[in-house]
Design an enzyme around this catalytic site. Structure first.
Site, PDB file in Angstrom:
ATOM      1  N   GLY A 175       2.046  -7.339  29.700  1.00 49.69           N
ATOM      2  CA  GLY A 175       0.856  -8.068  30.159  1.00 49.69           C
ATOM      3  C   GLY A 175       1.225  -9.013  31.297  1.00 49.69           C
ATOM      4  O   GLY A 175       0.615 -10.065  31.478  1.00 49.69           O
ATOM      5  N   ARG A 219      -2.340  -2.485  33.991  1.00 49.22           N
ATOM      6  CA  ARG A 219      -2.850  -2.457  35.364  1.00 49.22           C
ATOM      7  C   ARG A 219      -1.693  -2.578  36.352  1.00 49.22           C
ATOM      8  O   ARG A 219      -0.550  -2.813  35.968  1.00 49.22           O
ATOM      9  CB  ARG A 219      -3.921  -3.515  35.594  1.00 49.22           C
ATOM     10  CG  ARG A 219      -3.535  -4.941  35.338  1.00 49.22           C
ATOM     11  CD  ARG A 219      -4.666  -5.862  35.792  1.00 49.22           C
ATOM     12  NE  ARG A 219      -4.754  -7.053  34.950  1.00 49.22           N
ATOM     13  CZ  ARG A 219      -5.185  -8.228  35.382  1.00 49.22           C
ATOM     14  NH1 ARG A 219      -5.605  -8.380  36.608  1.00 49.22           N
ATOM     15  NH2 ARG A 219      -5.238  -9.264  34.570  1.00 49.22           N
ATOM     16  N   ASP A 265       1.623   0.904  28.324  1.00 39.16           N
ATOM     17  CA  ASP A 265       0.506   0.602  27.436  1.00 39.16           C
ATOM     18  C   ASP A 265       1.097   0.193  26.082  1.00 39.16           C
ATOM     19  O   ASP A 265       1.743   1.001  25.414  1.00 39.16           O
ATOM     20  CB  ASP A 265      -0.377   1.858  27.283  1.00 39.16           C
ATOM     21  CG  ASP A 265      -1.579   1.604  26.398  1.00 39.16           C
ATOM     22  OD1 ASP A 265      -1.660   0.517  25.793  1.00 39.16           O
ATOM     23  OD2 ASP A 265      -2.436   2.502  26.303  1.00 39.16           O
ATOM     24  N   TYR A 314     -11.720 -12.719  18.374  1.00 35.59           N
ATOM     25  CA  TYR A 314     -10.469 -13.147  19.009  1.00 35.59           C
ATOM     26  C   TYR A 314      -9.720 -14.109  18.072  1.00 35.59           C
ATOM     27  O   TYR A 314      -8.522 -13.953  17.822  1.00 35.59           O
ATOM     28  CB  TYR A 314     -10.815 -13.813  20.341  1.00 35.59           C
ATOM     29  CG  TYR A 314      -9.673 -14.436  21.098  1.00 35.59           C
ATOM     30  CD1 TYR A 314      -8.632 -13.667  21.605  1.00 35.59           C
ATOM     31  CD2 TYR A 314      -9.654 -15.812  21.352  1.00 35.59           C
ATOM     32  CE1 TYR A 314      -7.605 -14.248  22.328  1.00 35.59           C
ATOM     33  CE2 TYR A 314      -8.633 -16.396  22.081  1.00 35.59           C
ATOM     34  CZ  TYR A 314      -7.610 -15.615  22.570  1.00 35.59           C
ATOM     35  OH  TYR A 314      -6.597 -16.197  23.296  1.00 35.59           O
TER      36      TYR A 314
HETATM   37  P1  NAD Z   1      -5.036 -11.930  30.742  1.00 35.54           P
HETATM   38  O1  NAD Z   1      -6.241 -11.182  30.288  1.00 35.54           O
HETATM   39  O2  NAD Z   1      -5.084 -12.676  32.013  1.00 35.54           O
HETATM   40  O3  NAD Z   1      -3.795 -10.943  30.803  1.00 35.54           O
HETATM   41  C1  NAD Z   1      -3.544  -9.957  29.838  1.00 35.54           C
HETATM   42  C2  NAD Z   1      -2.826  -8.809  30.524  1.00 35.54           C
HETATM   43  O4  NAD Z   1      -2.601  -7.798  29.533  1.00 35.54           O
HETATM   44  C3  NAD Z   1      -3.650  -8.158  31.642  1.00 35.54           C
HETATM   45  O5  NAD Z   1      -2.917  -8.100  32.839  1.00 35.54           O
HETATM   46  C4  NAD Z   1      -3.972  -6.774  31.114  1.00 35.54           C
HETATM   47  O6  NAD Z   1      -4.007  -5.760  32.116  1.00 35.54           O
HETATM   48  C5  NAD Z   1      -2.803  -6.538  30.152  1.00 35.54           C
HETATM   49  N1  NAD Z   1      -3.118  -5.544  29.136  1.00 35.54           N
HETATM   50  C6  NAD Z   1      -4.295  -5.325  28.521  1.00 35.54           C
HETATM   51  N2  NAD Z   1      -4.208  -4.288  27.686  1.00 35.54           N
HETATM   52  C7  NAD Z   1      -2.929  -3.828  27.769  1.00 35.54           C
HETATM   53  C8  NAD Z   1      -2.218  -2.786  27.154  1.00 35.54           C
HETATM   54  N3  NAD Z   1      -2.828  -1.965  26.274  1.00 35.54           N
HETATM   55  N4  NAD Z   1      -0.919  -2.603  27.465  1.00 35.54           N
HETATM   56  C9  NAD Z   1      -0.305  -3.402  28.367  1.00 35.54           C
HETATM   57  N5  NAD Z   1      -0.928  -4.416  29.001  1.00 35.54           N
HETATM   58  C10 NAD Z   1      -2.234  -4.627  28.709  1.00 35.54           C
HETATM   59  O7  NAD Z   1      -4.617 -12.891  29.534  1.00 35.54           O
HETATM   60  P2  NAD Z   1      -3.775 -14.250  29.614  1.00 35.54           P
HETATM   61  O8  NAD Z   1      -4.738 -15.357  29.827  1.00 35.54           O
HETATM   62  O9  NAD Z   1      -2.619 -14.095  30.515  1.00 35.54           O
HETATM   63  O10 NAD Z   1      -3.307 -14.352  28.089  1.00 35.54           O
HETATM   64  C11 NAD Z   1      -2.066 -13.891  27.666  1.00 35.54           C
HETATM   65  C12 NAD Z   1      -1.913 -14.217  26.176  1.00 35.54           C
HETATM   66  O11 NAD Z   1      -2.051 -15.627  25.981  1.00 35.54           O
HETATM   67  C13 NAD Z   1      -2.986 -13.571  25.284  1.00 35.54           C
HETATM   68  O12 NAD Z   1      -2.420 -13.258  24.044  1.00 35.54           O
HETATM   69  C14 NAD Z   1      -3.996 -14.688  25.094  1.00 35.54           C
HETATM   70  O13 NAD Z   1      -4.705 -14.541  23.899  1.00 35.54           O
HETATM   71  C15 NAD Z   1      -3.084 -15.903  25.045  1.00 35.54           C
HETATM   72  N6  NAD Z   1      -3.797 -17.139  25.379  1.00 35.54           N
HETATM   73  C16 NAD Z   1      -4.269 -17.349  26.646  1.00 35.54           C
HETATM   74  C17 NAD Z   1      -4.956 -18.527  26.941  1.00 35.54           C
HETATM   75  C18 NAD Z   1      -5.485 -18.809  28.317  1.00 35.54           C
HETATM   76  O14 NAD Z   1      -6.185 -19.820  28.495  1.00 35.54           O
HETATM   77  N7  NAD Z   1      -5.183 -17.987  29.309  1.00 35.54           N
HETATM   78  C19 NAD Z   1      -5.141 -19.483  25.923  1.00 35.54           C
HETATM   79  C20 NAD Z   1      -4.703 -19.212  24.640  1.00 35.54           C
HETATM   80  C21 NAD Z   1      -3.982 -18.041  24.378  1.00 35.54           C
HETATM   81  C1  AKB Z   2     -10.149 -18.342  25.711  1.00 34.56           C
HETATM   82  O1  AKB Z   2     -10.983 -19.158  26.149  1.00 34.56           O
HETATM   83  O2  AKB Z   2     -10.457 -17.303  25.098  1.00 34.56           O
HETATM   84  C2  AKB Z   2      -8.694 -18.649  25.890  1.00 34.56           C
HETATM   85  C3  AKB Z   2      -8.149 -19.321  24.683  1.00 34.56           C
HETATM   86  C4  AKB Z   2      -8.379 -20.756  24.475  1.00 34.56           C
HETATM   87  O3  AKB Z   2      -7.539 -18.682  23.869  1.00 34.56           O
HETATM   88  N1  AKB Z   2      -8.535 -19.432  27.075  1.00 34.56           N
END
Ligand code: NAD
Ligand code: AKB
Length: 314
Positions: free
Chosen positions: A10, A38, A54, A144
């Site tokens: 990811g 992607r 994937d 989620y």
């Molecule tokens: P994002 O959606 O920006 O990135 C996720 C990436 O995973 C994308 O590039 C997507 O193409 C890739 N992906 C999706 N399906 C896939 C698959 N089957 N195989 C391989 N890659 C795949 O998400 P993010 O914000 O970078 O979040 C990353 C992690 O952090 C997640 O677990 C999310 O729940 C957690 N998180 C994020 C936030 C936030 O505010 N961004 C907050 C809390 C937790």
């Molecule tokens: C969302 O809003 O879904 C994320 C998170 C807090 O996990 N930024």
């Protein structure tokens, strides 16, 4: 330093891009393999190895882990809160099966360490709203949040049953300028900066008094690397650590932006994401992370706003 290589799954996402860059800086470009479904993010191109992968294809993942001599995995692939409510089955499937595939391979190949992020979304309407503690009532109402809570207990299970050293943080909403956020409820706190600079106004999809826990990306990256570097005996929480730095409402971040862009105007038209935000705590108590492995944040609202605007203007 890892004995073999690090795989980031990811890596083209909001956190993945910056985490991959930070890991490459720390452990060497060729020791950190970026992967995603992607295409490779522009910012990562040329800085180190990339494989198209994937996480749902366990066999492919397993082959890559062996072929590339992977000893640590950072699993970031997931569907976030707002997108998850539009497609609950897909969110559950990816968020759960992706994690189980990684945990199984980590067990079979005896990987050194795994990182998997949880979220403040594990908490629900019955959790304390203010300074929500590490251990409390946890009854999430989004798919989620349910997937993150179940995931936390899978991590705990694989650690205690199979000795997989999997570590986790409950990130708040993350604010960054290098790569775009991917379908969360807290994404407004990123969009607001782009709109403020481009149009001097922003129509927020949350109500103006909606307080949520937030964090600037450099702090999130620092916390992630510090947790992963911490001696094993310091990690007392094997579900996921609360993590906190700031909490604000759309009104408060709007006022902070106005200090830099006086013409900026904020309006609010709440949509389906308001109910998600209302189910989460307004602030988080992360004293356990601070005591266990010395976590300290660097950015508050004022410092983050200044840095965001400076970098986006550039
Ligand atoms: P994002 O959606 O920006 O990135 C996720 C990436 O995973 C994308 O590039 C997507 O193409 C890739 N992906 C999706 N399906 C896939 C698959 N089957 N195989 C391989 N890659 C795949 O998400 P993010 O914000 O970078 O979040 C990353 C992690 O952090 C997640 O677990 C999310 O729940 C957690 N998180 C994020 C936030 C936030 O505010 N961004 C907050 C809390 C937790
Ligand atoms: C969302 O809003 O879904 C994320 C998170 C807090 O996990 N930024």
């Amino acid at each position: 330093m890892a004995k073999g290589k690090i795989l980031v799954i990811g890596a083209s996402g909001q956190i993945g891009v910056e985490l991959t860059m930070a890991l490459r800086e720390k452990y060497g470009n060729n020791n950190v393999i970026a992967s995603d479904l992607r295409e490779e993010n522009e910012l990562l191109k040329g800085s180190g190895p990339y494989v198209s992968l994937d996480v749902m294809n366990k066999e492919m993942l397993h082959v890559q882990v062996i072929r590339q001599n992977i000893t640590q995995i950072y699993l970031l692939a997931a569907i976030l809160s707002a997108t998850g409510e539009k497609n609950p089955n897909l969110a559950w499937h990816l968020n759960m099966q992706g994690l189980l595939n990684v945990l199984d391979i980590a067990r079979e190949e005896k990987l050194e360490k795994v990182y998997w992020p949880s979220s403040i979304a594990v908490f629900g309407p019955t959790s304390p709203k203010k300074d929500c503690p590490q251990q409390t009532i946890i009854e999430p109402t989004t798919v989620y949040g349910i997937s993150k809570y179940a995931g936390e207990f899978w991590c705990n299970y694989y650690f205690h049953r199979y000795g997989v050293d999997v570590r986790s943080l409950r990130y708040p909403g993350l604010i960054s300028y290098k790569s775009a956020p991917g379908g969360g409820t807290t994404d407004y706190a990123v969009e607001i900066f782009y709109e403020a600079l481009e149009h001097k106004k922003y129509n927020c999809f949350l109500r103006e008094d909606t307080y949520l826990p937030m964090m600037y990306m450099p702090d999130a990256i620092k916390a992630t690397i510090e947790l992963m570097e911490a001696p094993k005996e310091k990690i007392t929480v094997r579900t996921s650590y609360n993590l906190s730095s700031m909490s604000f409402s759309p009104t408060e971040i709007g006022a902070e932006i106005k200090k830099h862009i006086p013409e900026f105007e904020l309006s609010c038209t709440p949509d389906y994401r308001q109910a998600i935000a209302d189910s989460w705590p307004q602030s988080i108590d992360d004293s356990v992370a601070r005591a266990d492995w010395g976590w300290q944040h660097e950015y508050d609202l004022a410092r983050m706003t200044e840095d965001m605007l400076k970098n986006l203007q550039r």
